[in-house]
Design an enzyme around this catalytic site. Structure first.
Site, PDB file in Angstrom:
ATOM      1  N   GLN A  54       0.828  -1.217   0.000  1.00  0.00           N
ATOM      2  CA  GLN A  54       0.000   0.000   0.000  1.00  0.00           C
ATOM      3  C   GLN A  54       0.859   1.263   0.000  1.00  0.00           C
ATOM      4  O   GLN A  54       0.556   2.228  -0.694  1.00  0.00           O
ATOM      5  CB  GLN A  54      -0.950   0.007   1.200  1.00  0.00           C
ATOM      6  CG  GLN A  54      -2.053  -1.035   1.116  1.00  0.00           C
ATOM      7  CD  GLN A  54      -2.697  -1.095  -0.254  1.00  0.00           C
ATOM      8  OE1 GLN A  54      -3.058  -0.071  -0.833  1.00  0.00           O
ATOM      9  NE2 GLN A  54      -2.850  -2.291  -0.802  1.00  0.00           N
ATOM     10  N   ASP A  81      -4.922   5.768 -15.660  1.00  0.00           N
ATOM     11  CA  ASP A  81      -5.402   4.422 -15.344  1.00  0.00           C
ATOM     12  C   ASP A  81      -5.278   4.214 -13.833  1.00  0.00           C
ATOM     13  O   ASP A  81      -4.185   4.004 -13.325  1.00  0.00           O
ATOM     14  CB  ASP A  81      -4.514   3.431 -16.123  1.00  0.00           C
ATOM     15  CG  ASP A  81      -4.815   1.974 -15.819  1.00  0.00           C
ATOM     16  OD1 ASP A  81      -5.661   1.690 -14.958  1.00  0.00           O
ATOM     17  OD2 ASP A  81      -4.165   1.120 -16.448  1.00  0.00           O
TER      18      ASP A  81
HETATM   19  N1  LIG Z   1     -14.621  -4.603 -22.576  1.00  0.00           N
HETATM   20  C1  LIG Z   1     -13.793  -5.619 -22.837  1.00  0.00           C
HETATM   21  N2  LIG Z   1     -14.253  -6.699 -23.526  1.00  0.00           N
HETATM   22  C2  LIG Z   1     -13.442  -7.745 -23.763  1.00  0.00           C
HETATM   23  N3  LIG Z   1     -12.188  -7.854 -23.338  1.00  0.00           N
HETATM   24  C3  LIG Z   1     -11.690  -6.821 -22.652  1.00  0.00           C
HETATM   25  C4  LIG Z   1     -12.451  -5.653 -22.371  1.00  0.00           C
HETATM   26  N4  LIG Z   1     -11.685  -4.809 -21.638  1.00  0.00           N
HETATM   27  C5  LIG Z   1     -10.510  -5.421 -21.456  1.00  0.00           C
HETATM   28  N5  LIG Z   1     -10.496  -6.624 -22.080  1.00  0.00           N
HETATM   29  C6  LIG Z   1      -9.408  -7.603 -22.012  1.00  0.00           C
HETATM   30  O1  LIG Z   1      -9.356  -8.051 -20.644  1.00  0.00           O
HETATM   31  C7  LIG Z   1      -8.026  -8.141 -20.173  1.00  0.00           C
HETATM   32  C8  LIG Z   1      -7.819  -7.241 -18.942  1.00  0.00           C
HETATM   33  O2  LIG Z   1      -7.991  -5.871 -19.323  1.00  0.00           O
HETATM   34  P1  LIG Z   1      -7.159  -4.680 -18.664  1.00  0.00           P
HETATM   35  O3  LIG Z   1      -7.382  -3.493 -19.535  1.00  0.00           O
HETATM   36  O4  LIG Z   1      -5.745  -5.108 -18.411  1.00  0.00           O
HETATM   37  O5  LIG Z   1      -7.922  -4.493 -17.279  1.00  0.00           O
HETATM   38  P2  LIG Z   1      -7.540  -3.579 -16.027  1.00  0.00           P
HETATM   39  O6  LIG Z   1      -6.533  -2.572 -16.485  1.00  0.00           O
HETATM   40  O7  LIG Z   1      -8.823  -2.943 -15.587  1.00  0.00           O
HETATM   41  O8  LIG Z   1      -7.019  -4.518 -14.990  1.00  0.00           O
HETATM   42  C9  LIG Z   1      -7.129  -7.798 -21.355  1.00  0.00           C
HETATM   43  O9  LIG Z   1      -6.738  -9.026 -21.952  1.00  0.00           O
HETATM   44  C10 LIG Z   1      -8.043  -7.007 -22.296  1.00  0.00           C
HETATM   45  O10 LIG Z   1      -7.677  -7.181 -23.650  1.00  0.00           O
HETATM   46  N1  LIG Z   2      -3.678  -0.313  -3.826  1.00  0.00           N
HETATM   47  C1  LIG Z   2      -3.612  -1.582  -4.245  1.00  0.00           C
HETATM   48  N2  LIG Z   2      -3.601  -2.590  -3.357  1.00  0.00           N
HETATM   49  C2  LIG Z   2      -3.531  -3.879  -3.738  1.00  0.00           C
HETATM   50  N3  LIG Z   2      -3.442  -4.260  -5.012  1.00  0.00           N
HETATM   51  C3  LIG Z   2      -3.460  -3.286  -5.942  1.00  0.00           C
HETATM   52  C4  LIG Z   2      -3.556  -1.918  -5.618  1.00  0.00           C
HETATM   53  N4  LIG Z   2      -3.545  -1.200  -6.777  1.00  0.00           N
HETATM   54  C5  LIG Z   2      -3.443  -2.096  -7.776  1.00  0.00           C
HETATM   55  N5  LIG Z   2      -3.381  -3.349  -7.275  1.00  0.00           N
HETATM   56  C6  LIG Z   2      -3.156  -4.609  -8.012  1.00  0.00           C
HETATM   57  C7  LIG Z   2      -4.361  -5.241  -8.649  1.00  0.00           C
HETATM   58  C8  LIG Z   2      -3.759  -5.930  -9.859  1.00  0.00           C
HETATM   59  O1  LIG Z   2      -3.239  -7.208  -9.515  1.00  0.00           O
HETATM   60  C9  LIG Z   2      -2.592  -5.031 -10.253  1.00  0.00           C
HETATM   61  C10 LIG Z   2      -2.904  -4.075 -11.369  1.00  0.00           C
HETATM   62  O2  LIG Z   2      -4.225  -3.551 -11.269  1.00  0.00           O
HETATM   63  P1  LIG Z   2      -5.249  -3.611 -12.523  1.00  0.00           P
HETATM   64  O3  LIG Z   2      -6.602  -3.336 -11.954  1.00  0.00           O
HETATM   65  O4  LIG Z   2      -5.141  -4.961 -13.136  1.00  0.00           O
HETATM   66  O5  LIG Z   2      -4.765  -2.538 -13.446  1.00  0.00           O
HETATM   67  O6  LIG Z   2      -2.260  -4.301  -9.089  1.00  0.00           O
END
Ligand SMILES: Nc1ncnc2c1ncn2[C@@H]1O[C@H](COP(=O)(O)OP(=O)(O)O)[C@@H](O)[C@H]1O
Ligand SMILES: Nc1ncnc2c1ncn2[C@H]1C[C@H](O)[C@@H](COP(=O)(O)O)O1
Length: 207
Positions: A54, A81
């Site tokens: 954290q 993001d």
């Molecule tokens: N709306 C969507 N529909 C289908 N696949 C998606 C969508 N948004 C993201 N993905 C896929 O899901 C996976 C996780 O997306 P990601 O953008 O890394 O999520 P986050 O950043 O919220 O953790 C990736 O493989 C991405 O290509």
């Molecule tokens: N503040 C957080 N505490 C615990 N874990 C966290 C925090 N911020 C991000 N994360 C983790 C969750 C995922 O495993 C990765 C990346 O986040 P994502 O939502 O996939 O972009 O970090």
């Protein structure tokens, strides 16, 4: 202009951040995931590493907000993001409530967060990607980070509940909620168009 995308793990924030940055020709600010020295260990042993993780995220996110402030002054558009709000109000709060982060550590962390937050400017638009559990699980699997295999359904469910509570009380400015459970903006450009129209409507009064 500064848009921040918020949402649970795997909701599609990073994917959408890239697409919106491309569309608006703005800069994208991502999370530090690959170089994070605690994340893998955290997923193996949450109580042991929760506080370290954290503090690491909090510091990184705070530095990012200061960089964003500078770019905004220079008139640049930004897509971010994930936000510092989520670290404290969603992740740290959930770890504390789940008994994975001791009260004295949470209080210590939260005092640090409160000192920092007075220097943070909220985004012009906060975009919450709401996703149901099956969408999150599917997309976490699709992404295939090995250390995320241990993420439980319970953990995601608790995070979703924290997101819903937090967004209902969000009062730092304009925000939009988009349910992405049935949207596929990776394969379907029309789905991306729906989100862009909502953003234009909220920010610029278009549509
Ligand atoms: N709306 C969507 N529909 C289908 N696949 C998606 C969508 N948004 C993201 N993905 C896929 O899901 C996976 C996780 O997306 P990601 O953008 O890394 O999520 P986050 O950043 O919220 O953790 C990736 O493989 C991405 O290509
Ligand atoms: N503040 C957080 N505490 C615990 N874990 C966290 C925090 N911020 C991000 N994360 C983790 C969750 C995922 O495993 C990765 C990346 O986040 P994502 O939502 O996939 O972009 O970090």
């Amino acid at each position: 202009m500064h848009i921040a995308i918020v949402g649970n793990i795997g909701a599609g924030k990073t994917t959408l951040a890239h697409k919106l940055a491309h569309h608006f020709r703005w800069e994208v600010f991502l999370e530090d995931v690959d170089d994070n020295p605690y994340l893998k260990d955290f997923y193996h042993d949450m109580p042991r590493w929760a506080f370290h993780l954290q503090v690491y995220f909090l510091n990184g996110r705070f530095r990012q907000t200061q960089q964003i402030k500078e770019l905004q002054k220079a008139g640049r558009g930004i897509i971010q993001d994930r936000t510092i709000y989520e670290d404290a109000h969603i992740f740290a709060a959930n770890l504390h409530e789940s008994g994975l982060l001791e009260t004295r550590d949470f209080n210590n962390y939260y005092a640090l967060f409160e000192s920092m937050i007075s220097l943070v400017e909220p985004p012009d638009l906060l975009l919450y990607l709401r996703a149901d559990l099956s969408k999150l699980i599917n997309q976490i699997e699709k992404r295939g980070r090995d250390y995320e295999n241990s993420i439980s359904i319970e953990y995601l469910k608790n995070l979703n509940e924290h997101y819903e509570k937090w967004i209902a009380g969000y009062n730092h400015g304009r925000h939009l909620i988009v349910d992405v459970s049935e949207l596929d903006y990776v394969k379907n450009p029309e789905h991306l168009g729906v989100i862009i129209d909502k953003i234009n409507g909220t920010l610029f009064g278009l549509f």
